[in-house]
Design an enzyme around this catalytic site. Structure first.
Site, mmCIF file in Angstrom:
data_model
loop_
_atom_site.group_PDB
_atom_site.id
_atom_site.type_symbol
_atom_site.label_atom_id
_atom_site.label_comp_id
_atom_site.label_asym_id
_atom_site.label_seq_id
_atom_site.Cartn_x
_atom_site.Cartn_y
_atom_site.Cartn_z
ATOM 1 N N TYR A 144 0.840 -1.029 0.016
ATOM 2 C CA TYR A 144 -0.088 0.005 -0.072
ATOM 3 C C TYR A 144 1.135 1.182 -0.012
ATOM 4 C CZ TYR A 144 -3.174 3.563 1.660
ATOM 5 O OH TYR A 144 -4.113 4.529 1.716
ATOM 6 N N ASP A 239 9.112 2.946 -0.156
ATOM 7 C CA ASP A 239 8.252 3.625 0.733
ATOM 8 C C ASP A 239 8.320 3.227 2.401
ATOM 9 O OD1 ASP A 239 5.789 4.793 1.770
ATOM 10 O OD2 ASP A 239 4.461 3.870 0.424
ATOM 11 N N LYS A 267 3.970 9.081 8.915
ATOM 12 C CA LYS A 267 3.477 8.539 10.226
ATOM 13 C C LYS A 267 4.390 8.813 11.326
ATOM 14 C CE LYS A 267 0.752 4.863 8.538
ATOM 15 N NZ LYS A 267 0.655 4.321 7.284
HETATM 16 C C1 LIG Z 1 0.099 4.801 5.614
HETATM 17 C C2 LIG Z 1 0.882 4.626 4.612
HETATM 18 C C3 LIG Z 1 0.995 5.341 3.596
HETATM 19 C C4 LIG Z 1 -0.196 6.542 3.247
HETATM 20 O O1 LIG Z 1 -0.001 7.623 4.335
HETATM 21 P P1 LIG Z 1 -1.020 8.565 4.946
HETATM 22 O O2 LIG Z 1 -0.189 9.531 5.684
HETATM 23 O O3 LIG Z 1 -2.238 7.819 5.410
HETATM 24 O O4 LIG Z 1 -1.604 9.239 3.468
HETATM 25 C C5 LIG Z 1 1.726 5.163 2.188
HETATM 26 N N1 LIG Z 1 2.724 4.292 2.347
HETATM 27 C C6 LIG Z 1 2.770 3.393 3.397
HETATM 28 C C7 LIG Z 1 3.769 2.380 3.234
HETATM 29 C C8 LIG Z 1 1.935 3.719 4.647
HETATM 30 O O5 LIG Z 1 1.981 2.781 5.569
#
Ligand SMILES: *Cc1c(COP(=O)(O)O)cnc(C)c1O
Length: 429
Positions: A144, A239, A267
């Site tokens: 994701y 990511d 985060k």
């Molecule tokens: C949470 C997350 C996102 C998205 O971040 P948001 O602050 O919710 O937009 C993207 N990539 C990864 C790996 C994530 O865990």
């Protein structure tokens, strides 16, 4: 357990928001009852509007690595708040947070702050495309990357496929340049590179995939990926929105000692306020506006109050031994629960890395790719309810991982382990 206040608030929220929530993962669609409405949090605990107290393993889905309302984070927010909340002009706080990060992070020379993980990934992909002059991107099934249009894709039915949009409102054209392959599969990787390497701007991966269960990759697979990207001049995009500042200060890159070309964070970086970031080496970041042609901007980017929260949080995370201690406490809890489940013959395992754990209803198989996940979530639903009744809060979906914070002490985690065991007895009994 009394839930009437949450139920009332939920009913009201349903009038205002789709599903009564402002992010779908907060809904209790996959489990029972109304979502708990949270009144406050302190340390490892949260209290709902019915005054029930829980040990919180959701931790806002990751940001709260110091637990709720940490005094240092709280103080730095309040100290800066009275100076105003946003200026649309630079403040010294942005450089302060950047310095904490970059002085310890060998993978990036420059960074750009944004306001969410999604924004960080979206901007990073634009940078990869702008820098390389190529359009295609390769991603992995089960990873994701936020709700970015071009990355909201499911794999098709083959080994190497073009993505099929996984949300209404995303035209097929938008995902036509996204190639999807399974995780942890060198064969698929080789086929994809053979066909598309010369057109690829980047390969994007969650080096520790943790949004679809916890799909720990073989290190050899990640190394192979690095090697192939280097060989074919394709940028490797880690990511690290969930793994950054979580498994090690500089994320999975540091944990596995693998150097990515572009990295996204989110985060934890904002200390519980909305911050995301992307970064890379100088020669790549030179492409970003106003230095270069890749446009990216944000009215509230580098927000001073959010920077203050991030500074306080990352100052603590950067102390020697911080991550070793997190990992050790988490491991002790996980091993205690797992040995109990094994002894009892339960088809259950907590999968873990660093201070992340995932509730897997499978005994000793190591699940490394999305297709291996058993989609029957009935046992999770039962466990979620049994845990809530025992004052343990985990995210309301079997695909979400749990997070341990600095203030989930040995004693708190011993208590949690006991509640897990009792809840498992109820589920399997
Ligand atoms: C949470 C997350 C996102 C998205 O971040 P948001 O602050 O919710 O937009 C993207 N990539 C990864 C790996 C994530 O865990």
């Amino acid at each position: 357990m009394k839930r009437s206040n949450s139920e009332k608030l939920y009913k009201k929220a349903l009038e205002y928001f789709p599903g009564g929530v402002n992010s779908p993962v907060r809904a209790f669609k996959a489990v029972e009852g109304a979502p708990l409405f949270i009144k406050k949090g302190k340390g490892p605990y949260i209290w709902d509007e019915d005054e029930n107290q829980f040990i919180d393993f959701c931790c806002s889905f990751g940001p709260l690595i110091l637990g709720h309302a940490h005094p240092d984070v709280h103080k730095n927010i309040v100290d800066n708040l009275s100076n105003g909340t946003t200026f649309g002009a630079p403040t010294k706080l942005e450089s302060e947070l950047a310095e904490i990060i970059i002085s310890r992070n060998p993978y990036i020379d420059k960074i750009r702050f944004v306001s969410s993980g999604t924004e960080a990934v979206m901007s990073g992909v634009r940078l990869a495309r702008g820098f390389t002059g190529r359009n295609k991107i390769l991603k992995f099934e089960g990873c994701y990357h936020g709700h970015v249009d071009s990355l909201m894709v499911n794999a098709g039915s083959g080994l190497v496929t073009f993505g099929e949009s996984s949300s209404a409102g995303i035209p097929e054209d938008v995902v036509a340049d996204t190639i999807v392959i399974p995780l942890n599969d060198v064969n698929a990787l080789e086929i994809a590179f053979e066909k598309y390497a010369h057109e690829l701007a980047c390969v994007i991966i969650e080096p520790i995939p943790a949004n679809n269960g916890l799909l720990l990759q073989e290190k050899s697979f990640l190394l192979k990926l690095r090697e192939m990207c280097t060989e074919h001049n394709v940028l490797l995009f880690f990511d690290e929105v969930i793994s950054g500042f979580r498994v090690a200060f500089s994320g999975a890159a540091e944990y596995y000692d693998i150097t990515p070309d572009i990295v996204s964070y989110g985060k934890i970086i904002g200390g519980g306020l909305p911050v995301g970031a992307y970064g890379a080496k100088k020669h790549i970041m030179q492409s970003v506006s106003p230095d270069g042609p890749v446009y990216q901007a944000g009215t509230l980017s580098g927000n001073p109050v959010a920077m203050a929260a991030g500074i306080a949080q990352l100052n603590i995370c950067s102390k020697p031994g911080f991550y070793e201690d997190q990992e050790m406490r988490t491991k002790t809890m996980v091993e205690s629960v797992n040995s109990y489940a094994k002894e009892k013959g339960y088809d259950f395992k907590l999968v873990t890395i660093g201070s992340i754990f995932w509730i897997a209803f499978a005994d000793d198989t190591t699940i490394r790719s999305a297709s291996q996940i058993n989609t029957d979530m009935t046992p999770f639903k039962k466990l979620h309810k049994a845990l809530l009744e025992r004052s343990v809060y985990v995210g309301p979906s079997g695909y979400e991982v749990g997070f341990v914070s600095q203030v989930h002490t040995k004693e708190v985690l011993e208590n949690a382990a006991q509640q897990f065991k009792n809840a498992l007895d109820e589920v399997f009994g």
